[in-house]
Enzyme design. Structure first.
Site, PDB file in Angstrom:
ATOM      1  N   ARG A  70      -3.777  -8.008 -20.872  1.00  0.00           N
ATOM      2  CA  ARG A  70      -4.606  -7.593 -22.001  1.00  0.00           C
ATOM      3  C   ARG A  70      -3.862  -6.682 -22.981  1.00  0.00           C
ATOM      4  O   ARG A  70      -4.379  -6.384 -24.053  1.00  0.00           O
ATOM      5  CB  ARG A  70      -5.909  -6.932 -21.529  1.00  0.00           C
ATOM      6  CG  ARG A  70      -5.735  -5.648 -20.772  1.00  0.00           C
ATOM      7  CD  ARG A  70      -7.077  -5.034 -20.391  1.00  0.00           C
ATOM      8  NE  ARG A  70      -7.740  -4.399 -21.530  1.00  0.00           N
ATOM      9  CZ  ARG A  70      -7.379  -3.228 -22.061  1.00  0.00           C
ATOM     10  NH1 ARG A  70      -6.336  -2.589 -21.573  1.00  0.00           N
ATOM     11  NH2 ARG A  70      -8.040  -2.731 -23.073  1.00  0.00           N
ATOM     12  N   GLU A  78       2.181  -8.052   8.121  1.00  0.00           N
ATOM     13  CA  GLU A  78       2.492  -6.609   8.019  1.00  0.00           C
ATOM     14  C   GLU A  78       3.430  -6.323   6.855  1.00  0.00           C
ATOM     15  O   GLU A  78       3.889  -5.190   6.688  1.00  0.00           O
ATOM     16  CB  GLU A  78       3.110  -6.107   9.334  1.00  0.00           C
ATOM     17  CG  GLU A  78       2.225  -6.301  10.552  1.00  0.00           C
ATOM     18  CD  GLU A  78       0.836  -5.671  10.393  1.00  0.00           C
ATOM     19  OE1 GLU A  78       0.769  -4.483  10.022  1.00  0.00           O
ATOM     20  OE2 GLU A  78      -0.169  -6.386  10.636  1.00  0.00           O
ATOM     21  N   PRO A 133       0.815  -1.221   0.000  1.00  0.00           N
ATOM     22  CA  PRO A 133       0.000   0.000   0.000  1.00  0.00           C
ATOM     23  C   PRO A 133       0.844   1.264   0.000  1.00  0.00           C
ATOM     24  O   PRO A 133       0.341   2.338  -0.323  1.00  0.00           O
ATOM     25  CB  PRO A 133      -0.845  -0.124   1.270  1.00  0.00           C
ATOM     26  CG  PRO A 133      -0.309  -1.273   2.034  1.00  0.00           C
ATOM     27  CD  PRO A 133       0.568  -2.087   1.152  1.00  0.00           C
ATOM     28  N   ASP A 164       0.169   4.620 -28.956  1.00  0.00           N
ATOM     29  CA  ASP A 164      -0.397   5.872 -28.454  1.00  0.00           C
ATOM     30  C   ASP A 164      -0.884   6.792 -29.563  1.00  0.00           C
ATOM     31  O   ASP A 164      -1.898   7.465 -29.410  1.00  0.00           O
ATOM     32  CB  ASP A 164       0.633   6.595 -27.582  1.00  0.00           C
ATOM     33  CG  ASP A 164       0.734   5.952 -26.208  1.00  0.00           C
ATOM     34  OD1 ASP A 164       1.480   6.456 -25.378  1.00  0.00           O
ATOM     35  OD2 ASP A 164       0.046   4.928 -25.981  1.00  0.00           O
TER      36      ASP A 164
HETATM   37  C1  JAH Z   1      -1.153  -5.977   2.531  1.00  0.00           C
HETATM   38  C2  JAH Z   1       1.314  -7.168   2.031  1.00  0.00           C
HETATM   39  N1  JAH Z   1      -2.374  -1.248  -2.948  1.00  0.00           N
HETATM   40  C3  JAH Z   1      -3.141  -2.334  -2.475  1.00  0.00           C
HETATM   41  C4  JAH Z   1      -2.395  -3.230  -1.515  1.00  0.00           C
HETATM   42  C5  JAH Z   1      -1.310  -3.985  -1.917  1.00  0.00           C
HETATM   43  C6  JAH Z   1      -0.667  -4.817  -1.012  1.00  0.00           C
HETATM   44  C7  JAH Z   1      -1.138  -4.893   0.302  1.00  0.00           C
HETATM   45  N2  JAH Z   1      -2.190  -4.160   0.642  1.00  0.00           N
HETATM   46  C8  JAH Z   1      -2.797  -3.340  -0.213  1.00  0.00           C
HETATM   47  C9  JAH Z   1      -0.505  -5.767   1.324  1.00  0.00           C
HETATM   48  C10 JAH Z   1      -0.562  -6.795   3.483  1.00  0.00           C
HETATM   49  C11 JAH Z   1       0.679  -7.384   3.242  1.00  0.00           C
HETATM   50  C12 JAH Z   1       0.721  -6.369   1.064  1.00  0.00           C
END
Ligand code: JAH
Length: 302
Positions: A164, A122, A95, A179
């Site tokens: 795709r 985590e 994230p 493009d």
């Molecule tokens: C959560 C490892 N961007 C979305 C996303 C991508 C990966 C993770 N969470 C959200 C994630 C826990 C552990 C990756």
């Protein structure tokens, strides 16, 4: 080994079974059967060394949850990716990563090899991505500002967006990704249809709701004509265009007489004009305009 130009995608995860259905169906499933994409899905626990196949441990500094062990991930990636990186690119869904975009998808589609490292808990010990940068490009990428339970779903999102774009996967050998001809990477191009307006199909009236006509339809026609003329001019043609509001066959016959045309070429999306005329438009035009009418579908490759 698959076909030349095939994209090889390796996925490392503690849930290899998660990927079976999504990668086996639809465009990507068929591309995999043809050998245009090759998948390797690897169970991270194969590289765990203790009897419990442990892949996580307590975080330094405390805090909630567990962190994935660097030694297990290191051994997995050492085995999956050659020591010199082998032209692979490592993608780590997180994230906190850079936002995944259509441009990044197009870049990935041009790579020979992608490796997705799917974390859980985590996340993966931060030194793993750092160590892997010594041998290959490492991208920490986010598919949206929310926290998932792991990287698997995010990897699938990226694989679908990349898949795709591969030549032959969508049934568009050339146009997508070009493009200048309005590929998905061009915000003024084909993606405009997906990002901007609603779309409609038959029946013209459904639950007393009409498909927009009149000004709304005209706006669409103006845009479509603009794009076509632009493409023709870019390829050296001096084509002119006009938008027709009355019956298209009458307008076409008038135009053929006016310019003394020897032939008419109809370029159309399948079923786009037929719906209006209830049968093949070009064959009706042939009778009415008195010159040969060649019909091309915009999805034709020839
Ligand atoms: C959560 C490892 N961007 C979305 C996303 C991508 C990966 C993770 N969470 C959200 C994630 C826990 C552990 C990756």
């Amino acid at each position: 080994m698959g076909r030349k130009n095939a994209l090889r995608i390796d996925i490392v995860t503690i849930f290899p079974e998660y990927f079976g259905s999504p990668l086996g169906v639809s465009l990507i499933g068929k591309a995999a059967v043809r050998g245009d994409i090759e998948f390797g899905v690897h169970d991270l626990r194969r590289w765990a060394t203790d009897v419990h196949h442990t892949v996580d441990d307590l975080p330094f500094g405390g805090g909630p949850g567990m962190v994935m062990k660097p030694d297990v991930w290191g051994d997995a990636l050492d085995e999956i990716v050659p020591a010199d990186g082998g032209s692979a690119r490592l993608v780590v869904p997180t994230p906190s990563g850079v936002p995944f975009t259509q441009d990044i998808a197009a870049g990935y589609a041009a790579e020979p090899r992608l490796v997705f490292a799917c974390g859980r808990y985590e996340g993966i010990d931060g030194r793993v991505a750092e160590a892997m940068r010594d041998r290959m490009l490492v991208d920490e990428v986010s598919v949206g500002d929310y926290v998932l339970a792991g990287g698997e779903a995010a990897a699938l999102v990226m694989i679908e967006a990349v898949g795709r774009l591969l030549p032959g996967v969508l049934g568009n050998a050339s146009s997508v990704g070009d493009d200048s001809f309005g590929g998905d990477g061009d915000p003024d191009g084909a993606m405009r249809g997906l990002l901007e307006g609603p779309v409609y199909t038959r029946p013209r009236t459904w639950r007393e709701r009409e498909v927009p006509e009149g000004e709304a339809a005209k706006d669409f026609g103006v845009r479509a004509l603009e794009v076509s003329l632009q493409a023709l001019h870019a390829s050296g043609s001096e084509a002119e265009g006009r938008l027709v509001e009355d019956h298209p066959l009458d307008a076409l016959r008038a135009l053929v007489d006016e310019v003394g045309a020897d032939e008419v070429i109809v370029l159309t999306d399948p079923h786009y004009v037929e719906e209006f005329f209830h049968r093949d438009w070009a064959s009706r035009a042939r009778h009415k305009v008195g010159v040969p009418v060649l019909k091309l579908f915009s999805h034709s490759e020839a």
